[in-house]
Design an enzyme around this catalytic site. Structure first.
Site, PDB file in Angstrom:
ATOM      1  N   ASP A  64       0.867  -1.181   0.000  1.00  0.00           N
ATOM      2  CA  ASP A  64       0.000   0.000   0.000  1.00  0.00           C
ATOM      3  C   ASP A  64       0.900   1.226   0.000  1.00  0.00           C
ATOM      4  O   ASP A  64       1.434   1.608   1.042  1.00  0.00           O
ATOM      5  CB  ASP A  64      -0.870   0.034   1.266  1.00  0.00           C
ATOM      6  CG  ASP A  64      -2.177  -0.708   1.096  1.00  0.00           C
ATOM      7  OD1 ASP A  64      -2.784  -0.583   0.023  1.00  0.00           O
ATOM      8  OD2 ASP A  64      -2.595  -1.389   2.043  1.00  0.00           O
ATOM      9  N   ARG A  76       3.590   2.916   3.413  1.00  0.00           N
ATOM     10  CA  ARG A  76       4.209   1.870   4.220  1.00  0.00           C
ATOM     11  C   ARG A  76       5.726   2.084   4.243  1.00  0.00           C
ATOM     12  O   ARG A  76       6.364   1.941   5.266  1.00  0.00           O
ATOM     13  CB  ARG A  76       3.879   0.484   3.653  1.00  0.00           C
ATOM     14  CG  ARG A  76       2.392   0.182   3.625  1.00  0.00           C
ATOM     15  CD  ARG A  76       1.773   0.039   4.994  1.00  0.00           C
ATOM     16  NE  ARG A  76       0.340  -0.190   4.912  1.00  0.00           N
ATOM     17  CZ  ARG A  76      -0.592   0.736   5.114  1.00  0.00           C
ATOM     18  NH1 ARG A  76      -0.242   1.975   5.429  1.00  0.00           N
ATOM     19  NH2 ARG A  76      -1.872   0.433   5.031  1.00  0.00           N
ATOM     20  N   ARG A  93      -7.780  10.188   0.418  1.00  0.00           N
ATOM     21  CA  ARG A  93      -7.153   9.160  -0.422  1.00  0.00           C
ATOM     22  C   ARG A  93      -7.739   9.178  -1.831  1.00  0.00           C
ATOM     23  O   ARG A  93      -7.165   8.585  -2.744  1.00  0.00           O
ATOM     24  CB  ARG A  93      -7.341   7.785   0.201  1.00  0.00           C
ATOM     25  CG  ARG A  93      -6.709   7.635   1.571  1.00  0.00           C
ATOM     26  CD  ARG A  93      -7.165   6.348   2.246  1.00  0.00           C
ATOM     27  NE  ARG A  93      -6.688   5.172   1.543  1.00  0.00           N
ATOM     28  CZ  ARG A  93      -7.160   3.952   1.741  1.00  0.00           C
ATOM     29  NH1 ARG A  93      -8.161   3.755   2.600  1.00  0.00           N
ATOM     30  NH2 ARG A  93      -6.663   2.934   1.079  1.00  0.00           N
ATOM     31  N   LYS A  98      -8.492   0.655  -6.680  1.00  0.00           N
ATOM     32  CA  LYS A  98      -9.326   0.163  -5.585  1.00  0.00           C
ATOM     33  C   LYS A  98     -10.301   1.266  -5.152  1.00  0.00           C
ATOM     34  O   LYS A  98     -10.062   2.439  -5.458  1.00  0.00           O
ATOM     35  CB  LYS A  98      -8.445  -0.276  -4.408  1.00  0.00           C
ATOM     36  CG  LYS A  98      -7.513   0.831  -3.857  1.00  0.00           C
ATOM     37  CD  LYS A  98      -6.517   0.266  -2.863  1.00  0.00           C
ATOM     38  CE  LYS A  98      -5.670   1.392  -2.269  1.00  0.00           C
ATOM     39  NZ  LYS A  98      -4.617   0.897  -1.381  1.00  0.00           N
ATOM     40  N   HIS A  99     -11.447   0.921  -4.557  1.00  0.00           N
ATOM     41  CA  HIS A  99     -11.939  -0.365  -4.074  1.00  0.00           C
ATOM     42  C   HIS A  99     -13.245  -0.631  -4.813  1.00  0.00           C
ATOM     43  O   HIS A  99     -14.266  -0.009  -4.505  1.00  0.00           O
ATOM     44  CB  HIS A  99     -12.183  -0.333  -2.582  1.00  0.00           C
ATOM     45  CG  HIS A  99     -11.000   0.183  -1.786  1.00  0.00           C
ATOM     46  ND1 HIS A  99     -10.689   1.525  -1.653  1.00  0.00           N
ATOM     47  CD2 HIS A  99     -10.045  -0.490  -1.080  1.00  0.00           C
ATOM     48  CE1 HIS A  99      -9.613   1.669  -0.893  1.00  0.00           C
ATOM     49  NE2 HIS A  99      -9.197   0.454  -0.525  1.00  0.00           N
ATOM     50  N   HIS A 127     -20.118   5.752   5.084  1.00  0.00           N
ATOM     51  CA  HIS A 127     -19.694   6.438   6.308  1.00  0.00           C
ATOM     52  C   HIS A 127     -19.263   5.435   7.372  1.00  0.00           C
ATOM     53  O   HIS A 127     -19.138   5.774   8.543  1.00  0.00           O
ATOM     54  CB  HIS A 127     -20.801   7.358   6.849  1.00  0.00           C
ATOM     55  CG  HIS A 127     -22.060   6.642   7.234  1.00  0.00           C
ATOM     56  ND1 HIS A 127     -23.030   6.308   6.318  1.00  0.00           N
ATOM     57  CD2 HIS A 127     -22.494   6.189   8.426  1.00  0.00           C
ATOM     58  CE1 HIS A 127     -24.016   5.684   6.937  1.00  0.00           C
ATOM     59  NE2 HIS A 127     -23.711   5.584   8.216  1.00  0.00           N
ATOM     60  N   ASP A 130      -9.739  -7.130  -1.320  1.00  0.00           N
ATOM     61  CA  ASP A 130      -9.249  -6.391  -0.162  1.00  0.00           C
ATOM     62  C   ASP A 130      -8.980  -7.425   0.928  1.00  0.00           C
ATOM     63  O   ASP A 130      -9.368  -8.594   0.821  1.00  0.00           O
ATOM     64  CB  ASP A 130     -10.277  -5.345   0.281  1.00  0.00           C
ATOM     65  CG  ASP A 130      -9.631  -4.169   1.006  1.00  0.00           C
ATOM     66  OD1 ASP A 130      -8.456  -4.281   1.413  1.00  0.00           O
ATOM     67  OD2 ASP A 130     -10.299  -3.128   1.178  1.00  0.00           O
TER      68      ASP A 130
END
Length: 501
Positions: free
Chosen positions: A67, A75, A137, A167-168, A176, A249
């Site tokens: 990631d 990371r 993101r 993604k996703h 939410h 995922d």
């Protein structure tokens, strides 16, 4: 027969693991056809390149994923904070050359440590400002803007001989709830969902993206199963002509682990059309994680696949098809890396972030020092947004206090603000959810009364409702974003930071 089925299952499994060295069980499984590994924060050390080499020695076809999105999610720089622009910053700037260059730099960094898959870019259209897991993101809330930046970043990553994984799917931007902790359900009108949230994924498929990651979300119009386990949802990708790898995922997220379990999730995801099963971060269960949680999670996934193959609920042909796609991706990226030019990339990340940052709600008067009150929410499992490196980079040795507005009393908050005002420097309230968190907004309002010369630094989604103080809209919880914001508050040109870096 048992060994044959286990080896077949290995070809579609992508575990995480504990430690900065490959444990013996992992190397043994890699030698027995394991598809590869996913790196998480606990795997990062100065010896990361050597770790990758040991993995690829055990299996030269191993896919090593990470990631690495830039901005709030990293990371490789998890200990210090990202030094690259994030998606929301790039979307605000809307410079496709900068977005493609960011993708190229991400690929260069991942390739340098022996990785060959980036779990990004995020193709979600963030239409719910309460969204606790996507937010900055995403490139933005407009599907056309998100689509063009997703394509630009995919091009930058894959031209750098690294696979991109958007993604996703089919879109986590209108939730939410965080699927690390719950199973979100999309209540949006299905026509609007298809028009807005599927568009960036269609664009990525048309652009030749190597992989697509599924979301653990339920869209009731498409059935009761989460997308990761739903053949109707995953089948859309094949209907669009996508021939690449569908990656799940993480199966150890609560949306799967606490419903059908890792083993059941692995088998059902394969049956639904997934190809590569990301098992996840072995620390996801938190305090319940055991010292050998990595191996336990891996075996749970593999045992679930083997059991489904034996009982006939999962066909061998489906698993072989999935494994063939995974192997083809490994071959494609290995060939691309062998042909890649070794020329360095000329990319000025600080200049890009400086152009993306905006100041709203008034004019900033240059300060000589800062007194930072960090009122951000706690980190999520996906985003280390509340990590100390952001406030530390903003304060840079000046006054700093951390304040949990959700649990602290009004008196404690007032006292923290008073200490900041009394310190040498300009009072700065650091927030990340000024629209969705009433406590953060209330703190800003108290600061405005106590010190009208104070300012706000917002590292979350830009405030839709004006704040009563000048606000530096950073758009990412990153070290680089905080450093550039500090330069703004001190009235210094970003060129000074760029030259120093």
């Amino acid at each position: 027969m048992r060994d044959d089925l286990a080896r077949l299952a290995n070809g579609v499994l992508w575990p995480g693991f504990l430690g900065t060295e490959a444990p013996p069980w992992l190397l043994s499984e890699l030698r027995d056809g394991l598809a590869g590994v996913v790196y998480f924060g606990q795997n990062i050390s100065d010896g990361l390149s050597a770790l990758s080499a040991s993995i690829q020695e055990a299996n030269p076809d191993a896919l090593i994923g990470i990631d690495e999105e830039g901005g709030s999610v990293t990371r490789l720089e998890s200990a210090t904070g990202s030094t690259l622009p994030g998606a929301a910053q790039l979307g605000a700037l809307d410079d496709l050359i900068a977005t493609e260059a960011t993708g190229a730099e991400l690929a260069r960094r991942v390739r340098a440590i022996g990785g060959n898959v980036i779990l990004g870019p995020v193709a979600d259209v963030n239409t719910d400002p309460r969204n606790p897991v996507i937010g900055v993101r995403s490139f933005g809330s407009d599907e056309h803007l998100v689509s063009r930046h997703v394509v630009a970043q995919v091009d930058g990553i894959q031209d750098g001989a690294v696979a991109a994984c958007v993604k996703h799917f089919p879109g986590h931007g209108d939730t939410h709830l965080d699927s690390h902790h719950a199973l979100p359900e999309i209540a949006l009108d299905i026509d609007e969902f298809e028009r807005v949230h599927l568009e960036p994924f269609r664009a990525a498929v048309d652009a030749g993206v190597d992989a697509v990651m599924t979301a653990h979300i339920i869209v009731p119009a498409w059935g009761e199963a989460p997308a990761t386990l739903n053949p109707r949802v995953l089948g859309m990708l094949r209907e669009w002509g996508f021939q690449g790898v569908i990656i799940t995922d993480a199966l150890d997220m609560a949306a799967i682990r606490e419903t059908v379990g890792i083993g059941g999730g692995a088998a059902q995801a394969l049956a639904a059309g997934a190809d590569l099963l990301c098992i996840g971060n072995p620390t996801n269960p938190g305090a319940a994680a055991l010292p050998d949680q990595d191996r336990r999670d891996f075996l749970a996934a593999r045992d679930g696949i083997v059991a489904a193959l034996r009982e006939g609920s999962l066909s061998r042909e489906r698993v072989e098809e999935a494994a063939a796609r995974v192997a083809a991706l490994a071959s494609l990226r290995r060939a691309a890396a062998s042909e890649l030019s070794a020329e360095p990339i000329d990319f000025d990340a600080a200049a890009v972030v400086d152009r993306a940052i905006a100041v709203t709600g008034g004019t900033l008067v240059a300060a000589s020092a800062l007194a930072v009150v960090d009122a951000r929410q706690r980190s999520s499992l996906a985003v280390d947004s509340a990590a100390g490196f952001v406030s530390e980079a903003l304060a840079a040795g000046d006054f700093l206090v951390r304040l949990d507005v959700a649990s602290s009393s009004a008196d404690a908050q007032q006292s923290a603000l008073a200490d900041a005002v009394a310190a040498s420097g300009r009072t700065v309230v650091l927030v990340d959810r000024p629209d969705a968190d009433a406590g953060q907004r209330a703190l800003v309002e108290r600061a405005a009364v106590l010190d009208p010369a104070a300012a706000v630094v917002n590292v979350g989604l830009a405030a839709r409702h004006p704040l009563p103080l000048p606000t530096v809209e950073v758009g990412a919880a990153s070290r680089l974003g905080a450093e550039v914001a500090r330069e703004r508050l001190l009235g210094r040109a970003a060129e000074q930071l760029i030259e120093a870096g």
